[in-house]
Design an enzyme around this catalytic site. Structure first.
Site, PDB file in Angstrom:
ATOM      1  N   ASP A  43     -12.807 -11.679   9.197  1.00 18.86           N
ATOM      2  CA  ASP A  43     -11.465 -11.449   9.724  1.00 18.86           C
ATOM      3  C   ASP A  43     -11.435 -10.181  10.571  1.00 18.86           C
ATOM      4  OD1 ASP A  43      -8.085 -11.027   8.395  1.00 18.86           O
ATOM      5  OD2 ASP A  43      -8.801 -12.135  10.150  1.00 18.86           O
ATOM      6  N   VAL A 100       0.844  -1.193   0.000  1.00 20.06           N
ATOM      7  CA  VAL A 100       0.000   0.000   0.000  1.00 20.06           C
ATOM      8  C   VAL A 100       0.878   1.241   0.000  1.00 20.06           C
ATOM      9  CG1 VAL A 100      -1.864   1.230   1.168  1.00 20.06           C
ATOM     10  CG2 VAL A 100      -1.764  -1.254   1.286  1.00 20.06           C
ATOM     11  N   LYS A 133      -3.317   0.376  -3.365  1.00 19.66           N
ATOM     12  CA  LYS A 133      -2.939  -0.986  -2.987  1.00 19.66           C
ATOM     13  C   LYS A 133      -2.692  -1.791  -4.251  1.00 19.66           C
ATOM     14  CE  LYS A 133      -4.552  -4.889  -0.158  1.00 19.66           C
ATOM     15  NZ  LYS A 133      -5.586  -5.315   0.810  1.00 19.66           N
TER      16      LYS A 133
END
Length: 836
Positions: free
Chosen positions: A112, A4, A19
């Site tokens: 996540d 990034v 990114k």
């Protein structure tokens, strides 16, 4: 998963985050799939608590993703230093829950969630990051349904996805993870924010996973923490091993967090007792020092409150008659107010008055609302504005010169409008083909929705339009959003359970709006970046109408209620039901023994509508479930319901003993549902993804619906002489009857454009009322063979003051019982000075 960089968008002159996936020749298929998944998942979301994505693509074989540049640090970095203060942990948690709710609403499960994927900006806003492991939840369909939605990323059962210390038991086992898996991970993050250490951390990954399956986190109280009991219970409920025992939605979780009272006596007593145990005050010097500190703190709080509001707001009452005020605006001079009101009868008229309330005059514009006033004084109004519909009230857009005159009519079907700052063009929201469009200038579509758009207001700078975005056409829940003139939309707030009223602050830095979360509407402000604060609360419901250039605010205070009247068509006797404040009758059973009612008060408590069945004799009803009611089954054993928070399914709720059932179809959004006369099918108003709504018939075993009308044509179920039809207006504006068996639609002889069909009778006739009748309502029977009209019954309210609308009359199948719902609002208009 990638690298990034800080980058510069030279076209728009802004810093962004870039990114990329390097090594294009060495990329495996799964990394590319995960990268594409993240782009698709985040692009499907537009929420202030989720990182925004601007672009995605490939350059010279290298995939890239461009997102907003966030400056601050992750919660993981914050926790490296210490645990968070309780207030800050709750604040961050409410924001995380809001972002999760938005993702879950789109069917996206993060999978996540951990402190490293939660970013806190310098302004204190939490952003959820990294949807690279997200998946689209399977649509829950009954056996026989062919409407499931495929995963965004296919994950085999048995494969473990996520970060070990924050996995849910389902993830550890390799099972499919739904929304409740994110809630478990959320609970672990909240636990860590409060305690400063992970709930499950062992030497190896395998041991950590085993602990998640078999052990409980260490008790938060053992570390000396003194938490509000409600917060402790929230953490425990989030980390239940069994998903069914956790919160069942992030929205409910957020509501519970937002309702924590840090000043509760039990919390204060626990903290005080702990302090005394650990720090016994042994001499007068310590006591004196403590008293001095408390005095200084109290003085500072008082000073800060005085600085925030050096003088209390000043209220100037403008109206004094009993009735309803729907819209009001300051005129160009800032001293004149234009407003639309219905006083002693349910009909709107336009008036003007001075701020002092003097020099009030009727502008002789009937059935009209004031929508906007330009800087030159030109008015935009909506004519033929029916009071029979509360939130979606299309009218004929017209303009008027300053001071009144003959309206210049422009468009049909307009809900709202506002002038650009220079007064050159209008932005509008209007109904087209069953959908609502936001246009600027007129004819150029910036945004389109199956819900509706209201309260359009141009920023003083003229660069964006603020509005209220309502996802469900049948009520006023929604969020505040802005859209630029290229069609780039941004949501600024979470979804409120009820919101009406919006205006910009004079400097254009904030949008002031009135909305309800759990109780009555209050006045809030939100910046373009989404930072929100409370401006004013008061008993009763507030509605902001306008803000003058000098900061004075035009507000209405409103007392609203839904009133239900039941009656006997033969004896003429009637009864008003009073056991709920916000009642609304949806249906009466064929034998006249049961009514189906909604209670809107539950919506103002942060839940979906409460649904009751009751007898028409006035005895209190029995709660059967939640959602917007549709109809009662022929055998009186179940009712239909749709949750506005989840319109992907129809609920079949038992009126007595029994289990609820779900009817759904992939990609469908339901608006209304009625049981057919055979009790085996539903007649539904629904829309496929990205398509206008239409009428369908669907078996209750969940098979795919079959269309009954064309797109954009919706109506209601009517039963004529034991045969089911859908009565709906066609493209010509006249009602037609669409047989449920799929045969050709038939016209209704003798019907005019001024008529509205409200039901069908036992004979070969339909019940017809005047299109905009509220009270009195003359009902006639229109014979479907001859077109002959026969007067049936006339229903009138005892007191017409403040009646702003009503629901269609509902008759029992035997024609003996009728039920009528009236909406009554008593409003007072104020000019308020001194609000900050």
């Amino acid at each position: 998963m990638g690298e990034v960089y800080r980058a510069r968008d030279t076209r728009l002159g802004r810093d962004v985050a870039l990114k990329i996936l390097p090594e294009p020749g060495g990329l495996d298929a799964e990394r590319l799939q995960r990268f594409e998944l993240e782009a698709r998942a985040v692009a499907a979301l537009n929420h202030p608590n989720i990182m925004g994505i601007f672009d995605v693509g490939t350059h010279e074989g290298i995939p890239y993703l461009i997102s907003e540049l966030l400056e601050g640090e992750t919660i993981g970095h914050l926790l490296h230093r210490s645990a968070l203060p309780v207030r800050k942990a709750i604040d961050y948690s409410v924001q995380i829950a809001s972002g999760l709710a938005a993702a879950h609403d789109k069917g996206i499960v993060h999978r996540d969630l951990k402190p490293e994927n939660l970013f806190v900006t310098r302004e204190g806003r939490v952003k959820i990051l990294d949807f690279g492991l997200a998946r689209l939840a399977q649509a829950k369909s009954p056996a026989g349904s062919d409407g499931t939605t495929a995963d965004l990323a296919v994950t085999e059962v048995g494969r473990k996805m996520g970060t070990a210390s924050y996995m849910s038991p389902e993830q550890v086992k390799g099972n499919i993870a739904d929304y409740r898996s994110d809630i478990f991970s959320f609970g672990l993050v909240l636990y860590e924010m409060l305690s400063g250490h992970r709930a499950f951390r062992r030497e190896t990954t395998a041991e950590t996973m085993a602990a998640i399956l078999k052990e409980e986190p260490p008790d938060l109280a053992n570390g000396g923490l003194h938490l509000p009991p409600s917060l402790y219970r929230i953490v425990c409920r989030c980390v239940e091993k069994n998903p069914a025992q956790r919160f069942q939605s992030a929205r409910d979780l957020g509501f519970a967090l937002d309702n924590i009272d840090l000043s509760s006596s039990s919390h204060g007593e626990a903290a005080t007792e702990s302090f005394r145990e650990k720090h016994r005050i042994g001499n007068w010097k310590t006591a004196t020092l403590a008293a001095l500190v408390l005095a200084l703190a109290a003085g500072w709080l008082a000073l800060r409150g005085w600085l925030a509001h050096p003088t209390p707001p000043l209220y100037t009452q403008v109206t004094f008659r009993k009735g309803y005020i729907r819209t009001a605006r300051f005129a160009a001079d800032g001293q004149t107010i234009i407003y639309a009101a219905a006083w002693d009868k349910p009909a709107l008229m336009l008036y003007s008055t001075r701020v002092s309330g003097a020099d009030r005059r009727n502008l002789e514009i009937s059935s009209g609302d004031i929508l906007a006033v330009s800087r030159t004084g030109e008015m935009a109004v909506a004519l033929d504005r029916a009071l029979a519909r509360l939130w979606t009230t299309p009218g004929r857009l017209a303009t008027l010169p300053a001071g009144g005159g003959e309206p210049h009519e422009l468009l049909e079907g307009v809900i709202d409008a506002d002038w650009a700052p220079d007064g050159s063009h209008l932005a509008i929201s209007r109904v087209m083909n069953g959908r609502v469009r936001l246009e600027y200038p007129i004819g150029r579509v910036l945004y389109e929705t199956n819900g509706y758009v209201s309260h359009l207001r141009f920023s003083p700078q003229g660069d964006v339009i603020a509005f209220m975005d309502h996802p469900f056409y049948g009520d006023d829940r929604g969020a505040v959003a802005i859209i630029d003139l290229k069609g780039n939309k941004k949501d600024l707030t979470r979804e409120w359970v009820a919101e009406q009223g919006l205006a910009w602050s004079p400097n254009g830095r904030e949008i002031w709006f009135t909305a309800a979360d759990r109780f009555d509407r209050a006045l809030y402000a939100v910046t373009r970046s989404g930072r929100q604060r409370t401006v004013l609360t008061a008993p009763g419901s507030l509605l902001i109408e306008d803000v003058a250039a000098d900061g004075r605010v035009l507000l209405t205070g409103e007392d609203f209620r839904g009133e239900v009247v039941t009656g006997d068509t033969q004896s003429g006797q009637s009864r008003q039901l009073t056991w709920l404040q916000y009642m609304d009758v949806e249906d009466v059973s064929r034998d006249g023994k049961l009514m189906l009612l909604n209670d809107y008060a539950s919506m103002l408590s942060g839940a979906d509508y409460a649904l009751y069945v009751a007898k028409p004799d006035g005895t209190p009803g029995v709660l059967v479930g939640m959602g917007m009611g549709g109809g009662i089954s022929p055998d009186n054993k179940w009712v239909t319901s749709i949750l506005p928070s989840d319109p992907s399914k129809v609920q079949l709720l038992p009126t007595g003993i029994g289990e609820p059932r779900i009817v759904t179809a992939g990609g469908f959004s339901y608006h209304h549902a009625w049981p057919a006369s055979d009790g085996k099918r539903l007649i539904v108003s629904a829309s496929e993804a990205g398509r206008p709504p239409r009428m369908w018939v669907q078996d209750i075993d969940g098979q795919k619906p079959r269309p009954l009308t064309g797109e954009g044509v919706t109506g209601k179920l009517v039963n004529v002489s034991h045969t089911d039809f859908v009565a709906a207006r066609d493209a010509t504006g006249l009602y037609r009857l669409y047989p449920v068996d799929g045969s050709e639609a038939r016209s209704i002889p003798g019907l005019t454009s001024a008529d509205r069909v409200i039901g069908g009778s036992l004979t070969q006739s339909v019940y017809v009322v005047p299109q905009d009748a509220t009270t009195p309502v003359p009902v006639v029977k229109l014979d479907l063979i001859s077109g002959e009209r026969r007067p049936f019954v006339t229903i009138a309210a005892n007191d017409a003051a403040g009646i702003i609308g009503s629901r269609d009359l509902v008759f029992s199948g035997n024609e003996k019982i009728y039920v009528k719902t009236y909406y009554r609002a008593i409003s007072v208009l104020y000019v308020v000075s001194g609000l900050k």
